[in-house]
Write a protein that holds these residues in place. Structure first.
Motif, PDB file in Angstrom:
ATOM      1  N   ILE A 171       8.341   9.896  39.276  1.00 36.01           N
ATOM      2  CA  ILE A 171       7.317  10.450  40.148  1.00 36.01           C
ATOM      3  C   ILE A 171       5.962  10.361  39.449  1.00 36.01           C
ATOM      4  O   ILE A 171       5.875  10.574  38.232  1.00 36.01           O
ATOM      5  CB  ILE A 171       7.680  11.925  40.473  1.00 36.01           C
ATOM      6  N   VAL A 177       6.804   9.220  44.780  1.00 36.94           N
ATOM      7  CA  VAL A 177       8.084   9.270  44.085  1.00 36.94           C
ATOM      8  C   VAL A 177       8.887   8.019  44.433  1.00 36.94           C
ATOM      9  O   VAL A 177       8.722   7.448  45.520  1.00 36.94           O
ATOM     10  CB  VAL A 177       8.862  10.554  44.486  1.00 36.94           C
ATOM     11  N   ILE A 241       9.397  15.981  39.084  1.00 34.44           N
ATOM     12  CA  ILE A 241      10.588  15.244  39.513  1.00 34.44           C
ATOM     13  C   ILE A 241      11.731  16.221  39.768  1.00 34.44           C
ATOM     14  O   ILE A 241      12.518  16.055  40.708  1.00 34.44           O
ATOM     15  CB  ILE A 241      10.986  14.128  38.495  1.00 34.44           C
ATOM     16  N   PHE A 244      11.348  17.523  43.133  1.00 38.47           N
ATOM     17  CA  PHE A 244      11.804  16.556  44.131  1.00 38.47           C
ATOM     18  C   PHE A 244      13.330  16.571  44.241  1.00 38.47           C
ATOM     19  O   PHE A 244      13.889  16.508  45.334  1.00 38.47           O
ATOM     20  CB  PHE A 244      11.306  15.144  43.804  1.00 38.47           C
ATOM     21  N   CYS A 272      12.399  10.318  49.892  1.00 39.26           N
ATOM     22  CA  CYS A 272      11.263   9.701  49.189  1.00 39.26           C
ATOM     23  C   CYS A 272      10.128   9.446  50.178  1.00 39.26           C
ATOM     24  O   CYS A 272       8.968   9.760  49.912  1.00 39.26           O
ATOM     25  CB  CYS A 272      11.662   8.365  48.558  1.00 39.26           C
ATOM     26  N   TYR A 275       8.422  12.631  51.196  1.00 37.58           N
ATOM     27  CA  TYR A 275       7.633  13.170  50.086  1.00 37.58           C
ATOM     28  C   TYR A 275       6.324  12.392  49.960  1.00 37.58           C
ATOM     29  O   TYR A 275       5.250  12.965  49.800  1.00 37.58           O
ATOM     30  CB  TYR A 275       8.444  13.076  48.789  1.00 37.58           C
ATOM     31  N   ASN A 276       6.427  11.072  50.111  1.00 43.94           N
ATOM     32  CA  ASN A 276       5.254  10.222  49.896  1.00 43.94           C
ATOM     33  C   ASN A 276       4.223  10.299  51.023  1.00 43.94           C
ATOM     34  O   ASN A 276       3.073   9.917  50.828  1.00 43.94           O
ATOM     35  CB  ASN A 276       5.702   8.775  49.668  1.00 43.94           C
TER      36      ASN A 276
END
Ligand SMILES: [Zn+2]
Length: 294
Positions: A171, A177, A241, A244, A272, A275-276
């Motif tokens: 990350i 991430v 991380i 996450f 992912c 999150y992004n």
């Protein structure tokens, strides 16, 4: 974008096609087969959005070579499905999607897999700055118990044939991430993964003291934190991380009691991606743009 807005803005198939054409082509429609621009709308009013290419003589529509290609599911349901999946904090089961969109479960499952395909395309990030790397072990069902190289603090797996799937991830602190299942967590697999996703010339890598990270300093400045002693030492920690991983585990364990390795991989992609895009002003528009940029 909320569901009501999607519903109002795209009331029918025509409005969805029009939107996709505008996002994909703007004022310059082109043939997805030969990239030619000598194209014309078909005259028959019955099949909306059909085009002819005068170059290669192919017929096409804006859905060609996208996740929507040859779909029998109405586009309005696709748009609502995308909004539902993007809005779901954890994840959305295909059973739930089937109920919400009045689809049979097979169609809902197919839609969800296609949505994830588009997410895969968009999740191949290259990280810079302070980058944290770590591994997690997800409990997945399977018939071949596999020995993990490392233990973690998950509750012990329940039931026969349960195994844990190792996942490796990195990350960019405050940024994106990347994570993927990895059958083995070794120096070789970690090096390969991190070299692909981390800009060695412009990053500082933070990990714990797992021996497989030992030689990372060969290509990127590397700091380690000894978790046996403390978890944070100034800038040196792996809290991002680990945050996450808890999101990922909540998404996985919160939805289903049984999931396969294959499904876990798909969840990782979705986690992912979400999150992004967490800072995006309009995730729906971003997704559509990604889905038709082929
Ligand atoms: Zn063509």
């Amino acid at each position: 974008m909320d569901l009501l807005r999607v519903f109002r803005q795209f009331p029918d198939h025509e409005s969805c096609i029009e939107h996709l054409e505008s996002v994909r082509w703007g004022d310059f429609p082109s043939c997805p087969h030969c990239n030619g621009s000598n194209v014309a709308r078909k005259a028959d009013g019955e099949r909306i959005g059909r085009w002819n290419c005068h170059g290669c003589k192919a017929s096409f529509n804006v859905l060609s070579k996208t996740i929507f290609q040859k779909t029998k599911i109405p586009l309005q349901k696709w748009f609502l499905g995308i909004a539902l999946v993007l809005n779901a904090k954890k994840s959305l089961s295909s059973c739930q999607l089937a109920r919400d969109l009045d689809l049979n479960q097979k169609s809902a499952w197919y839609m969800k897999m296609r949505i994830r395909e588009a997410m895969v395309e968009d999740s191949d990030a290259f990280l810079h700055g302070i980058v944290e790397a770590d591994e997690a072990f997800l409990a997945v069902d399977g018939s071949n118990p596999r020995k993990n190289n490392r233990n973690d603090d998950d509750p012990p797996p329940r039931g026969r044939g349960t195994k844990k799937l190792p996942v490796i991830g990195a990350i960019e602190r405050g940024g994106k991430v990347v994570a993927q299942p990895s059958p083995k967590v070794t120096a070789k697999s970690l090096h390969k993964f991190l070299k692909r996703h981390v800009d060695g010339g412009d990053s500082v890598l933070m990990t714990d003291q797992f021996p497989a990270y030992r030689r990372m300093g060969d290509w990127v400045p590397h700091f380690t934190i000894n978790h046996a002693v403390r978890y944070v030492e100034g800038l040196i920690h792996t809290n991002s991380i680990e945050g996450f991983w808890s999101l990922l585990k909540r998404a996985l364990y919160g939805q289903h009691h049984h999931y396969s390795t294959e499904h876990a991989a798909a969840y990782i992609v979705e986690a992912c991606y979400k999150y992004n895009i967490r800072k995006s002003a309009n995730p729906f528009a971003d997704f559509i743009r990604g889905a038709v940029s082929v």
